[in-house]
Design a protein around this motif. Structure first.
Motif, PDB file in Angstrom:
ATOM      1  N   ILE A  24      -0.680  10.750   7.040  1.00 61.81           N
ATOM      2  CA  ILE A  24       0.730  10.424   7.253  1.00 61.81           C
ATOM      3  C   ILE A  24       1.459  10.687   5.943  1.00 61.81           C
ATOM      4  N   GLY A  25       2.622  11.229   5.998  1.00 63.21           N
ATOM      5  CA  GLY A  25       3.381  11.578   4.795  1.00 63.21           C
ATOM      6  C   GLY A  25       3.746  10.369   3.952  1.00 63.21           C
ATOM      7  N   ARG A  26       4.150  10.653   2.720  1.00 69.10           N
ATOM      8  CA  ARG A  26       4.492   9.583   1.785  1.00 69.10           C
ATOM      9  C   ARG A  26       5.626   8.704   2.307  1.00 69.10           C
ATOM     10  N   GLY A  27       6.668   9.318   2.824  1.00 66.71           N
ATOM     11  CA  GLY A  27       7.809   8.543   3.310  1.00 66.71           C
ATOM     12  C   GLY A  27       7.450   7.625   4.470  1.00 66.71           C
ATOM     13  N   PRO A  28       6.855   8.163   5.526  1.00 67.03           N
ATOM     14  CA  PRO A  28       6.468   7.286   6.645  1.00 67.03           C
ATOM     15  C   PRO A  28       5.453   6.215   6.248  1.00 67.03           C
ATOM     16  N   ALA A  29       4.538   6.537   5.340  1.00 67.52           N
ATOM     17  CA  ALA A  29       3.558   5.542   4.898  1.00 67.52           C
ATOM     18  C   ALA A  29       4.250   4.407   4.151  1.00 67.52           C
ATOM     19  N   LEU A  30       5.213   4.752   3.303  1.00 64.98           N
ATOM     20  CA  LEU A  30       5.986   3.721   2.596  1.00 64.98           C
ATOM     21  C   LEU A  30       6.779   2.864   3.577  1.00 64.98           C
ATOM     22  N   LEU A  31       7.400   3.515   4.534  1.00 63.96           N
ATOM     23  CA  LEU A  31       8.198   2.794   5.526  1.00 63.96           C
ATOM     24  C   LEU A  31       7.324   1.853   6.360  1.00 63.96           C
ATOM     25  N   ALA A  32       6.165   2.313   6.762  1.00 65.62           N
ATOM     26  CA  ALA A  32       5.263   1.473   7.548  1.00 65.62           C
ATOM     27  C   ALA A  32       4.763   0.280   6.733  1.00 65.62           C
ATOM     28  N   ALA A  33       4.415   0.511   5.459  1.00 69.54           N
ATOM     29  CA  ALA A  33       3.965  -0.586   4.601  1.00 69.54           C
ATOM     30  C   ALA A  33       5.097  -1.584   4.378  1.00 69.54           C
ATOM     31  N   ALA A  34       6.316  -1.082   4.223  1.00 68.16           N
ATOM     32  CA  ALA A  34       7.475  -1.972   4.054  1.00 68.16           C
ATOM     33  C   ALA A  34       7.718  -2.780   5.326  1.00 68.16           C
ATOM     34  N   ALA A  35       7.564  -2.140   6.472  1.00 65.65           N
ATOM     35  CA  ALA A  35       7.754  -2.845   7.746  1.00 65.65           C
ATOM     36  C   ALA A  35       6.721  -3.954   7.901  1.00 65.65           C
ATOM     37  N   LEU A  36       5.481  -3.684   7.534  1.00 66.64           N
ATOM     38  CA  LEU A  36       4.450  -4.720   7.588  1.00 66.64           C
ATOM     39  C   LEU A  36       4.805  -5.854   6.633  1.00 66.64           C
ATOM     40  N   THR A  37       5.235  -5.503   5.443  1.00 64.70           N
ATOM     41  CA  THR A  37       5.563  -6.500   4.422  1.00 64.70           C
ATOM     42  C   THR A  37       6.605  -7.497   4.900  1.00 64.70           C
ATOM     43  N   VAL A  38       7.614  -7.025   5.620  1.00 63.36           N
ATOM     44  CA  VAL A  38       8.701  -7.921   6.045  1.00 63.36           C
ATOM     45  C   VAL A  38       8.572  -8.372   7.498  1.00 63.36           C
ATOM     46  N   MET A  71      -2.816 -11.897  -1.504  1.00 65.07           N
ATOM     47  CA  MET A  71      -3.625 -11.236  -0.478  1.00 65.07           C
ATOM     48  C   MET A  71      -2.756 -10.429   0.496  1.00 65.07           C
ATOM     49  N   ALA A  72      -1.581 -10.933   0.839  1.00 63.00           N
ATOM     50  CA  ALA A  72      -0.688 -10.188   1.727  1.00 63.00           C
ATOM     51  C   ALA A  72      -0.188  -8.913   1.043  1.00 63.00           C
ATOM     52  N   ALA A  73       0.134  -9.012  -0.245  1.00 60.46           N
ATOM     53  CA  ALA A  73       0.571  -7.821  -0.985  1.00 60.46           C
ATOM     54  C   ALA A  73      -0.562  -6.795  -1.060  1.00 60.46           C
ATOM     55  N   LEU A  74      -1.792  -7.263  -1.298  1.00 63.13           N
ATOM     56  CA  LEU A  74      -2.940  -6.353  -1.296  1.00 63.13           C
ATOM     57  C   LEU A  74      -3.131  -5.699   0.068  1.00 63.13           C
ATOM     58  N   THR A  75      -2.929  -6.470   1.122  1.00 61.47           N
ATOM     59  CA  THR A  75      -3.058  -5.920   2.478  1.00 61.47           C
ATOM     60  C   THR A  75      -2.060  -4.795   2.692  1.00 61.47           C
ATOM     61  N   ALA A  76      -0.818  -5.016   2.311  1.00 58.82           N
ATOM     62  CA  ALA A  76       0.208  -3.973   2.469  1.00 58.82           C
ATOM     63  C   ALA A  76      -0.172  -2.718   1.689  1.00 58.82           C
ATOM     64  N   ALA A  77      -0.707  -2.895   0.482  1.00 55.57           N
ATOM     65  CA  ALA A  77      -1.113  -1.742  -0.328  1.00 55.57           C
ATOM     66  C   ALA A  77      -2.290  -1.001   0.303  1.00 55.57           C
ATOM     67  N   ILE A  78      -3.257  -1.736   0.837  1.00 62.46           N
ATOM     68  CA  ILE A  78      -4.412  -1.096   1.479  1.00 62.46           C
ATOM     69  C   ILE A  78      -3.985  -0.361   2.748  1.00 62.46           C
ATOM     70  N   VAL A  79      -3.085  -0.965   3.507  1.00 61.19           N
ATOM     71  CA  VAL A  79      -2.561  -0.290   4.707  1.00 61.19           C
ATOM     72  C   VAL A  79      -1.858   1.003   4.298  1.00 61.19           C
ATOM     73  N   HIS A  80      -1.104   0.966   3.218  1.00 60.04           N
ATOM     74  CA  HIS A  80      -0.437   2.169   2.721  1.00 60.04           C
ATOM     75  C   HIS A  80      -1.459   3.261   2.396  1.00 60.04           C
ATOM     76  N   ARG A  81      -2.533   2.892   1.680  1.00 64.09           N
ATOM     77  CA  ARG A  81      -3.571   3.877   1.332  1.00 64.09           C
ATOM     78  C   ARG A  81      -4.245   4.428   2.591  1.00 64.09           C
ATOM     79  N   THR A  82      -4.466   3.570   3.570  1.00 61.67           N
ATOM     80  CA  THR A  82      -5.106   4.011   4.812  1.00 61.67           C
ATOM     81  C   THR A  82      -4.223   5.020   5.541  1.00 61.67           C
ATOM     82  N   LEU A  83      -2.950   4.755   5.594  1.00 58.86           N
ATOM     83  CA  LEU A  83      -2.028   5.688   6.253  1.00 58.86           C
ATOM     84  C   LEU A  83      -2.000   7.030   5.539  1.00 58.86           C
ATOM     85  N   LEU A  84      -2.025   7.007   4.217  1.00 56.12           N
ATOM     86  CA  LEU A  84      -2.080   8.272   3.473  1.00 56.12           C
ATOM     87  C   LEU A  84      -3.393   9.004   3.758  1.00 56.12           C
TER      88      LEU A  84
END
Length: 182
Positions: free
Chosen positions: A111-125, A94-107
């Motif tokens: 928000i650009g691909r790089g910042p969206a990836l960085l934000a999802a990674a920051a949430l993940t850790v 569920m946490a991994a799904l949350t990070a993926a959904i947050v990534h899609r929401t940012l896109l």
């Protein structure tokens, strides 16, 4: 009423790259959480939730989280390993799904691909998020529903398609079965 412009990638390759990024977020988060997952029986609320999931009954404090108990009970039927460890896996998924959904929401917000990836990674850790992603807790499921509700509501606002509004309402209703925090 004025609508925000729909952010659509101009090329199909950009769109598919964004979906690959989302799959990468999902896979990397899940791999991290599985690698650091609590392997077995826990104590306090997590232990009580594990027992409720294994027995398959929403009892005691777990009674206010019937959806989580139902999903976690399903995970106890996965072959191999300790049943309590498989219950812990619910939070990781569920946490991994949350990070993926947050990534899609940012896109979706443009928000650009790089910042969206960085934000999802920051949430993940993030410490608290990660802590709840590796033990039997209801918070990862609740956050997955919250992220889904935000994404669906944004899609409805952007497109005006009633199906997204109905899906938002449905996700909210089902999410309340996971945790009243939703």
């Amino acid at each position: 009423r004025a609508r925000l412009p729909i952010v659509m990638p101009s090329l199909h390759t950009t769109r598919s790259a964004a979906w690959r990024d989302t799959a990468l977020v999902l896979g990397a988060a899940l791999a991290l959480y599985v690698a650091t997952l609590a392997p077995g029986v826990l104590w306090a609320d997590s232990g009580h939730l594990q027992l409720s999931a294994i027995v398959g009954e929403a009892q005691g404090s777990a009674g206010s989280h019937p959806l989580w108990v139902w999903i976690a009970h399903g995970f106890t039927h996965i072959p191999g390993g300790d049943p309590a460890g498989r219950v812990n896996l619910v939070s990781a998924v569920m946490a991994a799904l949350t990070a993926a959904i947050v990534h899609r929401t940012l896109l979706e917000l443009g928000i650009g691909r790089g910042p969206a990836l960085l934000a999802a990674a920051a949430l993940t850790v993030a410490h608290t998020f990660w802590t709840h992603a590796v033990v039997a807790e209801v918070y990862s499921l609740a956050l997955a529903f919250m992220a889904l509700i935000v994404w669906l509501a944004l899609r409805w606002y952007r497109t005006g398609r009633r199906a997204y509004l109905l899906a938002t309402a449905f996700a909210l209703g089902v999410g309340l079965l996971a945790h009243l925090l939703v």
